[in-house]
Design a protein around this motif. Structure first.
Motif, PDB file in Angstrom:
ATOM      1  N   GLY A  26      15.094   9.169  -7.168  1.00  0.00           N
ATOM      2  CA  GLY A  26      13.759   8.774  -6.892  1.00  0.00           C
ATOM      3  C   GLY A  26      13.667   7.328  -7.094  1.00  0.00           C
ATOM      4  N   LEU A  27      12.631   6.718  -6.605  1.00  0.00           N
ATOM      5  CA  LEU A  27      12.484   5.356  -6.947  1.00  0.00           C
ATOM      6  C   LEU A  27      12.389   4.803  -8.228  1.00  0.00           C
ATOM      7  N   ALA A  30      14.699   2.673 -10.417  1.00  0.00           N
ATOM      8  CA  ALA A  30      14.266   1.378 -11.364  1.00  0.00           C
ATOM      9  C   ALA A  30      14.707   1.289 -12.734  1.00  0.00           C
ATOM     10  N   ALA A  31      14.792   2.458 -13.221  1.00  0.00           N
ATOM     11  CA  ALA A  31      14.995   2.680 -14.572  1.00  0.00           C
ATOM     12  C   ALA A  31      16.437   2.108 -14.830  1.00  0.00           C
ATOM     13  N   LYS A  71      21.271  -3.105 -15.517  1.00  0.00           N
ATOM     14  CA  LYS A  71      22.326  -3.273 -14.731  1.00  0.00           C
ATOM     15  C   LYS A  71      23.260  -4.212 -15.111  1.00  0.00           C
ATOM     16  N   PRO A  72      24.508  -3.861 -15.321  1.00  0.00           N
ATOM     17  CA  PRO A  72      25.607  -5.035 -16.028  1.00  0.00           C
ATOM     18  C   PRO A  72      26.176  -5.851 -14.853  1.00  0.00           C
ATOM     19  N   ALA A 130      10.608  -1.579  -1.430  1.00  0.00           N
ATOM     20  CA  ALA A 130      10.368  -0.939  -2.984  1.00  0.00           C
ATOM     21  C   ALA A 130      11.350  -1.202  -3.812  1.00  0.00           C
ATOM     22  N   LEU A 131      12.692  -0.868  -3.210  1.00  0.00           N
ATOM     23  CA  LEU A 131      13.974  -0.988  -3.931  1.00  0.00           C
ATOM     24  C   LEU A 131      14.325  -2.463  -4.195  1.00  0.00           C
ATOM     25  N   ALA A 132      13.680  -3.445  -3.398  1.00  0.00           N
ATOM     26  CA  ALA A 132      14.137  -4.696  -3.864  1.00  0.00           C
ATOM     27  C   ALA A 132      13.146  -5.171  -5.112  1.00  0.00           C
ATOM     28  N   ALA A 133      11.724  -4.642  -4.801  1.00  0.00           N
ATOM     29  CA  ALA A 133      10.959  -4.844  -6.016  1.00  0.00           C
ATOM     30  C   ALA A 133      11.501  -4.119  -7.285  1.00  0.00           C
TER      31      ALA A 133
END
Lengths: 217, 217
Positions: A151-152, A156-157, A162-163, A179-182
């Motif tokens: 899910g979105l 996001a979490a 992210k490394p 939304a994924l970019a955001a």
């Protein structure tokens, strides 16, 4: 090599594209439409057929400067001189892929939960992996054995910690690209949003525009 | 490396052996019983599992000096430091396997008819392939997609013009081992004649004795 623009990452599907010729024409159209990296993924194919298709793709993509990475089959990637390989959690360990392909290769790794993301931190820090594919965002028909959808919010979490650069994958479409970019994606990886569509170049342009519209200014 | 004794060539089957641990114990028993070369073949396995099993096999076989070759998956063979790889007609071309693995590797190629044998002549002459696996001798349950059976006369016809050492494969059992030796085989490759038997070491000894009994004096 320097990491390419991951904003629009096409994963080719041999069935949706209608075979090897269709994969080549789809890849070219996507490159013309702004895809910055293309993955050859045909898990049901034997290596000889995969290598032949990969060589055709590399030739066709050369004028556009778009790199080809091969899913899972590191030996095919090496044999055809692909820019890199993408490995999943059950494929060859990323360390092996890096060691076999050398420091210049693009090595990507699939991550589908917090534990796998945590395990990828040292790999990213050591330069073993260049990017992560995080997903699936929603359940997807093109990868029946995929993990549970994030899910979105779940994406996001993971993207928040992210490394290294991350692309969102798994049921990524025009409607959730922004939304994924955001949510922190450095790119969107798509299959059926381009493969098998009537106009893959236009689809690519629209996806890229949608993704860019969601980037934080 | 120098080509090992091909007289008894074990091809491991993960189902018949009962998984990775069973493959290791079967391989060790076969090595004790005289197998000179062992192939890891698990076409349904993902590479990470295959690599782990291959590493365990290499460790277990080291005391016996028996080399391990990996079927099809050249990247796994390279990652684990296997002695070589075996490729079929739909796998990576033998030229690619040789180029990737280097001059010391053992590279084998499957051949199932006169045209494939003819095509292998230049590969053997150039040192690309070290041995051929010729078969299937009879239809075999352990490789459902195998080519049409050659029968003993068909094998003998191909073996008569062999450009390099050949092993007979595909339904090779104790009852035809001697006849295959007499027909020109430099070795017999077996799966179910060892894998899953009650005493794989004894089975290996019996197969090797039967094969040797058929060699021309």
């Amino acid at each position: 090599m320097a990491l390419p623009d991951l904003s629009l990452y096409l994963v080719l599907d041999p069935v949706l594209c209608g075979g090897a010729d269709g994969m080549v024409s789809t890849a070219v159209a996507a490159a013309q439409g702004g895809a910055g990296i293309i993955q050859l993924r045909a898990p049901d194919w034997k290596k000889r057929e995969l290598a032949a298709c990969g060589r055709a793709l590399i030739r066709a993509l050369a004028p556009y400067g778009v790199p080809l990475v091969v899913d899972d089959q590191v030996d095919v990637a090496m044999a055809i001189g692909a820019a890199g390989a993408h490995v999943g959690q059950k494929d060859l360990p990323a360390e092996d892929a890096r060691r076999l392909m050398g420091p210049e290769a693009i090595i990507g790794l699939s991550v589908s939960n917090a534990a796998e993301l945590e395990a990828s931190r040292s790999l990213a820090a050591a330069g073993v992996v260049d990017y992560l594919g995080i997903g699936p965002i929603e359940s997807t028909s093109t990868k029946p054995d995929a993990a549970a959808p994030l899910g979105l919010p779940g994406f996001a979490a993971l993207a928040a910690v992210k490394p290294c650069p991350v692309v969102a994958i798994g049921s990524v479409k025009i409607h959730n690209a922004a939304a994924l970019a955001a949510a922190g994606a450095d790119g969107i990886a798509v299959v059926s949003a381009i493969c098998g569509t009537a106009d893959p170049r236009a689809a690519s342009e629209a996806l890229l525009a949608a993704f860019r519209s969601g980037l934080k200014k």
